[in-house]
Design a protein around this motif. Structure first.
Motif, PDB file in Angstrom:
ATOM      1  N   GLY A 192       0.844  -1.194   0.000  1.00 15.35           N
ATOM      2  CA  GLY A 192       0.000   0.000   0.000  1.00 15.35           C
ATOM      3  C   GLY A 192       0.870   1.231   0.000  1.00 15.35           C
ATOM      4  N   TYR A 193       0.226   2.396  -0.054  1.00 20.22           N
ATOM      5  CA  TYR A 193       0.995   3.637  -0.080  1.00 20.22           C
ATOM      6  C   TYR A 193       0.367   4.664   0.848  1.00 20.22           C
ATOM      7  N   SER A 194       1.188   5.264   1.688  1.00 20.62           N
ATOM      8  CA  SER A 194       0.761   6.419   2.488  1.00 20.62           C
ATOM      9  C   SER A 194       1.730   7.554   2.194  1.00 20.62           C
ATOM     10  N   GLY A 195       1.189   8.658   1.745  1.00 21.06           N
ATOM     11  CA  GLY A 195       2.040   9.768   1.328  1.00 21.06           C
ATOM     12  C   GLY A 195       2.616  10.556   2.483  1.00 21.06           C
ATOM     13  N   CYS A 196       2.040  10.396   3.673  1.00 17.95           N
ATOM     14  CA  CYS A 196       2.479  11.232   4.785  1.00 17.95           C
ATOM     15  C   CYS A 196       2.308  10.474   6.096  1.00 17.95           C
ATOM     16  N   ILE A 197       3.399   9.931   6.595  1.00 18.78           N
ATOM     17  CA  ILE A 197       3.352   9.217   7.873  1.00 18.78           C
ATOM     18  C   ILE A 197       4.367   9.853   8.824  1.00 18.78           C
TER      19      ILE A 197
ATOM     20  N   CYS B 184       3.409  14.585   2.074  1.00 17.38           N
ATOM     21  CA  CYS B 184       3.107  15.740   2.937  1.00 17.38           C
ATOM     22  C   CYS B 184       3.493  17.053   2.257  1.00 17.38           C
ATOM     23  N   SER B 356       5.364   5.954   3.022  1.00 18.78           N
ATOM     24  CA  SER B 356       5.465   4.504   3.147  1.00 18.78           C
ATOM     25  C   SER B 356       4.963   3.869   1.859  1.00 18.78           C
TER      26      SER B 356
END
Lengths: 209, 565
Positions: A192-197, B184, B356
């Motif tokens: 999966g992808y999270s742009g801001c962690i 972000c 991520s």
């Protein structure tokens, strides 16, 4: 991380069923994140470097990326990768110049310090690297601050010998199994992808790839 | 000649895969030819998921190998992990003038460049189809947005395009799967951008990756994107659109597809009595044997230069300068996009944030030049930007002078956030930019040598300068630091969007193809790859090739059923 790993495995297993097992085993095993020990080097024949050049690179590598909580560059045998890259990756002209510059550097250290780089203590080695760092900057091949936008990995053509060694050692270490998977975070199949962690969520460590 | 096929499709890449799928699904017995080797989905992706430490030289291609075998291909995306998807220039040379370089980047294998493409997928708008007639460069397009809109819907739904609905008039929305997230810093920059620029847009890229697969896609064995961003190795998840993942399995399951590999199409055979194409002449790349295949229609989908080369080599009493070339336009008006200019800058702060997964997609800033009241003095048309903000990796360490445990600790953490933007600009059609073949100089397969003569004009070079200057201005306005821009001396070809050498048009005197991608002079001959393009717009073109191909097959089959071709 455990949950996403499980999801990936579920997806892969479902795909394996759908495709009659066509999803390769290498992908499934990549999920397990196994780590190999560094290769045994005792019987390796050198391909481009001589013993003096190999030792010089090994101990410069040991200074730049030492053993800490994880093994460093010398311990994962980056100097043998440099031997491979000199033999296989460089052009014959580049290799000739690179080997010559290594010998000149080795002899220069012996003349200026009275002994080889490997025979110097940490302080003596540091003095040599500080001097080489200043020379590299004077040659216009580095920055003291953030590094430039190209991620500083320009490796076209010949450069100052210390800049070349740094590039080879750093490349070799972070593309080694230990550098990529233990020193840094490694996730071959993120799923999966999270742009801001929050950086803290991944232990404050960078991804290796 | 043995069996007669309903349709012969030459080339199995982006366009050919679509032609094969559409013909076979409409019940047509279809022969699909590719000049290269077979590449089976999943089985023939040898470097997929191989970590760097298991690649030769940790992934570095020997420089002498690059110089000897990949003199041109090395300028694109060739790496150790994907070099098997590029041709060796040493085996497939072409000539060009000393002072004009055109870099033809290609792969000879089933699937072609659909395996290695950039996957950015943008619709054209009415503006793009109108541009030639409005500013007088090139001939008018014989179609308008309304002619292709439903076909965009159709191909997007099948291919699977991720994107956001934005309502931008010159970049129409499509049938999208959920968009990918911004980082972000990208999200912060979008906020600032939207406050500063009324008529411009900063959007997540639209790309051919599955984010929410449909039942149809699942039935073909396709799964959602796993965010490895190693697409150019091939993807066993079938998460990005390629011939292997999507169109070829769809064609194969109809039972109507025959695929022949290692089959170099020498020429289209023209029948002087019927005035139609009878089939194609093919040379086996290994045995060098010649075979003729006959078909009721022939679709050339071998890529812009290759399809045109086949046509130029299809000489008959009627067509002495290449089949369907009464206009003399065949081989001319070669175009690419101009590229290799942009800017970058550092975004201060955001040190506690990261991403991520590896997103195989970027930010898009659609064209804003010479529209909505903007008028440029020294160029017509415009460009779009593809951009992204990420943190620097360990690679930054080489240029630094540090060493020791502290240095190692520092490289263990991600570096500063940098935003990088690159422009993709429109190139105008010009007669002088052309390819030709030398019938007196044959290669080992009996194919005439190819010559490419193409260069950018002042319009493109001025546009390229504006790409860099405006990018720098945008980044300064958005509050980035250490901003710098670049303009690299550019040669066409490197954007790998070659187009235009068998263009569509209303008039058989000035164009090769009509509004259905059908040769004006040979009614059962169609060309649906980039050759057909009458102008380039500034968007990535593959989505438009897909839509035009599906549309052309629909037309051809209706004509065949009505016994009109």
């Amino acid at each position: 991380m455990t949950k996403s790993t499980l999801n990936r495995r579920e997806i892969l297993e479902r795909m394996a069923v759908v495709t009659g097992g066509a999803v390769s085993l290498t992908i499934l095993s990549a999920c397990d994140g196994g780590v190999k020990a560094p290769k045994n080097t005792e019987n390796l024949n050198l391909k481009a470097l001589n013993k003096e050049q190999l030792d010089l690179i090994a101990d410069i590598a040991d200074m730049i990326i030492p053993d800490t909580e994880t093994l460093g560059a010398k311990s994962v045998n980056v100097h043998f990768l440099v031997d491979e890259l000199a033999a296989n990756w460089m052009t014959s002209d580049e290799r000739k110049g690179f080997l010559n510059d290594l010998t000149v550097l080795d002899e220069r250290i012996k003349t200026e310090r009275g002994k080889s780089f490997s025979s110097l203590d940490n302080q003596g080695r540091g003095t040599v690297l500080d001097q080489l760092g200043q020379e590299m900057l004077a040659a216009g091949e580095g920055t003291e601050g953030l590094g430039d936008i190209t991620n500083s990995d320009d490796n076209t053509g010949r450069k100052h010998i210390y800049r070349e060694l740094r590039e080879l050692i750093i490349f070799g270490y972070y593309t080694s199994e230990v550098g990529a998977t233990e020193e840094l975070n490694y996730d071959p199949i993120p799923g999966g992808y999270s742009g801001c962690i929050p950086l803290a969520d991944v232990g404050g460590k960078a991804w290796s790839i | 000649m043995a069996e007669e096929f309903d349709a012969i499709v030459v080339g199995s890449g982006m366009s050919g895969g679509w032609a094969a799928k559409e013909f076979t699904e409409k019940g047509m017995k279809t022969l699909l030819l590719d000049r290269g080797r077979q590449v089976k989905h999943r089985e023939d992706y040898p470097t997929e998921n191989v970590p760097p430490w298991d690649l030769p030289n940790n992934g570095r291609v020997p420089k002498e190998e690059l110089d000897q075998d990949y003199e041109i291909q090395k300028m694109a995306f060739l790496q150790e992990y994907n070099k098997h998807f590029f041709v060796k220039d040493s085996e497939h040379p072409y000539t060009q003038p000393d002072d004009k370089m055109f870099t033809w980047i290609r792969g000879y294998h089933v699937g072609g460049r659909s395996l290695t493409w950039g996957k950015q997928t943008y619709r054209w708008s009415e503006m793009d189809f109108n541009s030639n007639i409005e500013d007088g460069n090139g001939i008018d397009w014989p179609i308008r947005y309304a002619d292709i809109e439903l076909w965009y819907d159709y191909v997007e739904t099948f291919a699977g395009i991720s994107g956001s609905l934005e309502g931008i008039p010159n970049l129409p929305d499509g049938k999208f799967q959920p968009p990918m997230e911004m980082t972000c810093v990208e999200a912060e920059m979008k906020k600032r951008f939207d406050e500063l620029y009324d008529d411009r847009h900063f959007i997540i890229g639209r790309c051919a990756h599955l984010t929410e697969p449909t039942e149809e896609q699942r039935s073909l064995g396709r799964e959602k994107c796993q965010y490895r961003n190693e697409c150019m190795r091939g993807c066993s998840f079938g998460a990005y659109f390629s011939s292997q993942s999507a169109t070829l399995p769809a064609a194969e399951r109809t039972g109507n597809l025959t695929t022949v590999t290692d089959a170099i199409c020498h020429s289209v055979i023209y029948d002087e009595t019927t005035g139609k194409a009878r089939g194609v002449r093919v040379v086996n790349s290994i045995t060098k044997e010649t075979t003729e295949y006959s078909g009721k229609v022939v679709f050339l989908c071998a890529s812009t230069i290759a399809s045109t080369q086949i046509m130029l080599n299809s000489v008959s009493e009627k067509f002495q300068n290449g089949i369907a070339n009464g206009s003399g336009a065949l081989g001319h008006y070669l175009m690419d996009h101009i590229y290799q200019a942009g800017a970058s800058g550092r975004m201060p702060g955001f040190e506690d944030f990261y991403e991520s997964g590896r997103r195989p997609n970027e930010i898009y800033i659609p064209r804003f030049r010479n529209i909505n009241g903007d008028t440029q003095e020294n160029f017509v048309r415009g460009y779009g930007y593809q951009c992204s903000a990420h943190r620097l990796s360990w690679k930054r360490g080489a240029d630094q002078t540090g060493y020791g445990a502290d240095f190692k600790k520092n490289l263990q953490q991600p570096g500063a956030w940098w935003f990088r933007m690159t422009g993709f600009g429109e190139m105008l059609p010009r007669y002088e930019n052309h390819i030709s073949v030398d019938h007196n100089n044959l290669d080992e397969w009996g194919i005439p040598a190819l010559h490419i003569d193409c260069e950018f004009s002042e319009n493109e070079l001025n546009l390229q300068k504006d790409i860099a200057a405006e990018a720098e201005s945008i980044l300064n306005n958005l509050g980035l630091e250490d901003v710098s821009s670049w303009v690299t001396p550019a040669n066409p070809g490197l954007c790998i969007h070659e187009m235009g050498t068998a263009r569509m048009g209303h008039d058989p005197a000035t164009s090769v193809l009509n509004k259905h991608n059908q040769a004006h002079e040979v009614p059962n001959l169609f060309v649906t790859d980039g050759s057909c393009m009458t102008s380039t717009a500034c968007q990535n073109p593959s989505l438009t090739y897909m839509a035009l191909t599906a549309r052309a097959v629909d037309y051809a089959v209706k004509q065949m059923k009505a016994d009109l071709i």
